[in-house]
Design an enzyme around this catalytic site. Structure first.
Site, mmCIF file in Angstrom:
data_model
loop_
_atom_site.group_PDB
_atom_site.id
_atom_site.type_symbol
_atom_site.label_atom_id
_atom_site.label_comp_id
_atom_site.label_asym_id
_atom_site.label_seq_id
_atom_site.Cartn_x
_atom_site.Cartn_y
_atom_site.Cartn_z
ATOM 1 N N CYS A 31 0.824 -1.202 0.000
ATOM 2 C CA CYS A 31 0.000 0.000 0.000
ATOM 3 C C CYS A 31 0.869 1.269 0.000
ATOM 4 O O CYS A 31 1.521 1.551 -0.995
ATOM 5 C CB CYS A 31 -0.984 -0.044 1.175
ATOM 6 S SG CYS A 31 -2.346 1.109 0.940
ATOM 7 N N GLU A 82 -1.799 -9.007 4.356
ATOM 8 C CA GLU A 82 -1.762 -9.430 5.763
ATOM 9 C C GLU A 82 -3.147 -9.604 6.367
ATOM 10 O O GLU A 82 -3.294 -10.249 7.400
ATOM 11 C CB GLU A 82 -0.937 -8.429 6.598
ATOM 12 C CG GLU A 82 -1.538 -7.034 6.776
ATOM 13 C CD GLU A 82 -1.275 -6.073 5.628
ATOM 14 O OE1 GLU A 82 -0.975 -6.552 4.518
ATOM 15 O OE2 GLU A 82 -1.395 -4.853 5.819
ATOM 16 N N HIS A 96 -3.650 -5.321 0.652
ATOM 17 C CA HIS A 96 -3.084 -5.771 1.939
ATOM 18 C C HIS A 96 -3.084 -7.300 2.040
ATOM 19 O O HIS A 96 -4.128 -7.897 2.303
ATOM 20 C CB HIS A 96 -3.905 -5.192 3.092
ATOM 21 C CG HIS A 96 -3.684 -3.722 3.264
ATOM 22 N ND1 HIS A 96 -2.684 -3.214 4.056
ATOM 23 C CD2 HIS A 96 -4.307 -2.651 2.702
ATOM 24 C CE1 HIS A 96 -2.710 -1.891 3.997
ATOM 25 N NE2 HIS A 96 -3.683 -1.519 3.179
#
Ligand code: XMP
Length: 509
Positions: free
Chosen positions: A79, A169, A167
């Site tokens: 990002c 994660e 993202h």
């Protein structure tokens, strides 16, 4: 020295999550604020640049010094990290027409890209950004896009540097784990040497070298962190570790006796100190939650100091500080190096001239539990729900009295026992009962009653930062309410708290 992935934090709410995802692959990761990046040692195998609430075009946008990193070590920009890699090296980043937030389908355009090995195309990803990369520098290659974004990922042709707009994660990126594994294992070449066993071995060596046979004291709370810290230290230095377990009179029913016995059974050199009179005396008449906390903290230090002084030649004070506290105190958002008040035995180390040792300062909570298990600590201790330092004092709304504590203890025990009986205890992250300063009318037999109300609270959470109320079965709740009202004198009504955090908190005070 474990293989390490450095995570450069630009203040994203997901930074800790990145670190945990890397560690789930048995690879050690370390978070550093963007303005305090250490010079990487040989053990550093790669670097991840986090997201950020800032735009790269903001005047005060975080700018890292990547002198020892870019072009020298594998980099994954996520990002903001990706946007920074585009913006600062000749690309262009502009505000998106609309802030893109939520799920998107990502298509891989370069199937040979190592980062996306084994990834479906398209695959579901999670976006959260207000800016878009509209132009990349010359030697960058676009590797994937979504319906709305042409440049959703890239890599640099002659460098081991990657950037992704989404993202990986967060849970909603379906194959995020694989993408992170591709980076950490395939690209950075990490074998995965971060295991509870290797942590225990290296910690024991380190503790021995550091403390050189000097005495250490530690305050046990009955919680997972201090217990695991104690067992680890005990393995390293044996009876040179002296533990103090204080009964503040605010623990659960029979907890002090039970836990003290377990501590002794697992071989800890522990002294139990009944200081309930000191605490309850000081709390008399206090209603304000923060004043309760401060009072309990102050008395704890007095009691601990009194006891510690009885032990000769102590040189070290051990604390159960864990990694989130360490990061918090050195984070981008709060550069001041203050450790959470309940972890800091306020001023004691200076007063007594003690050195601090924090054997768990590198671990996340779930890792503390794994280490505890690996150390052979009974699950009775490692599998316990979190319990606040100020104990039942913050679950009694208003002034704390012995009578109220007794009522609350009985109700709390019934709730916890029932959770265990129905095998729900391990499914719930934290549970407890709150005693309200409210009386309600009831009817028992032929008599009208006018008694206390309690609230039962059970939540699902990962780290206590956010939480959702547990959807416990109705028949279970009905049974708990029934048991409490029938068995605890002084309670005639039970309510269930269906608030989540935020906007509510887990505790009521
Ligand atoms: P809240 O109520 O803030 O709680 O949602 C989050 C987690 O922190 C615990 N908690 C405390 N723990 N001292 C502690 O050691 C405190 O003063 C304290 N206040 C809340 C709470 O039990 C939950 O696990």
């Amino acid at each position: 020295m474990h293989e390490t992935i450095l995570i450069i934090d630009f203040g994203s709410q997901y930074t800790q999550l990145i670190a945990r995802r890397v560690r789930e692959l048995n690879v050690y990761s370390e978070i550093h604020p963007y303005n305090k990046i250490p010079v990487p040692g040989e053990n550093v195998k790669g670097v991840i640049l986090s997201g950020s609430p800032f735009s790269v075009r903001d005047k005060e946008a975080p700018v890292p010094d990547l002198t020892y990193i870019k072009g020298k070590l594998p980099i994954l920009g996520i990002c903001y990290g990706a946007q920074y890699l585009a913006h600062c090296y000749g690309g262009e980043v502009l505000p998106s027409d609309t802030r893109e937030y939520g799920k998107a389908m990502f298509s891989v355009s370069d199937v040979n890209d190592l980062l996306f090995r084994g990834i479906d195309s398209p695959t579901r990803v999670w976006m959260s950004h207000g800016d878009t990369i509209v132009k990349i520098p010359e030697n960058y290659i676009i590797t994937g896009s979504t319906h709305n974004i042409r440049i959703a990922s890239f890599r640099i042709a002659d460098e081991k540097t990657w950037g992704i707009q989404f993202h990986p994660e967060v849970f909603h990126t379906t194959q995020g784990k694989t993408i992170i594994a591709n980076f950490v294992k395939e690209i950075c070449g990490c074998a995965g040497d971060w295991t509870p066993e290797s942590f225990i071995d290296s910690s024991i060596k380190e503790i021995k070298e550091k403390t050189r046979g000097e005495k250490i004291i530690l305050g046990l709370s009955g919680g997972v962190d201090s217990t695991v810290a104690a067992v680890l230290l005990n393995k390293a230095v044996g009876d040179n570790l002296l533990c103090i377990f204080v009964d503040n009179g605010l623990l659960r029913k029979d907890e002090f006796k039970r836990v003290l016995t377990t501590y002794k059974n697992i071989g800890l050199n522990v002294k139990g100190v009944d200081a309930s009179e000191d605490f309850l005396g000081a709390l008399d008449g206090i209603s304000d939650p923060e004043l309760k906390r401060k009072t309990i903290g102050r008395i704890f230090i007095e009691v601990f100091e009194r006891e510690a002084k009885k032990i000769k030649d102590v040189k070290w004070l051990a604390q159960g500080t864990i990694y989130p506290d360490v990061i918090e105190s050195a984070s981008v958002n709060s550069p001041a190096s203050t450790i959470k008040s309940h972890h800091n035995v306020g001023g004691l180390p200076e007063k007594m001239n003690l050195k601090i040792i924090e054997p768990l300062r590198l671990l996340f909570k779930d890792e503390v539990r794994k280490v505890g298990k690996s150390l052979g600590i009974p699950v009775e201790l490692t599998g316990r729900h979190p319990f606040p330092g100020p104990g039942l004092a913050i679950r009694i709304i208003g002034p704390v009295t012995r009578e109220k504590l007794d009522i609350l203890r009985e109700a709390d025990q019934i709730f916890i026992e029932e959770l265990k009986k129905r095998s729900l205890y391990d499914k719930v992250w934290q549970a407890g009962v709150i005693l309200l300063p409210v009386r309600s009318v009831g009817v028992m037999g032929d008599e009208r009653t006018y008694e206390n109300v309690v609230v039962i609270r059970a939540v699902e959470s990962i780290d206590g930062m956010t939480a959702d109320f547990s959807r416990l079965p109705w028949d279970f709740l009905a049974n708990v309410a029934n048991e409490i009202i029938n068995r605890v004198k002084g309670i005639n009504r039970v309510a269930y708290d269906i608030s989540s955090k935020p906007p509510s908190t887990i505790e009521w005070e």
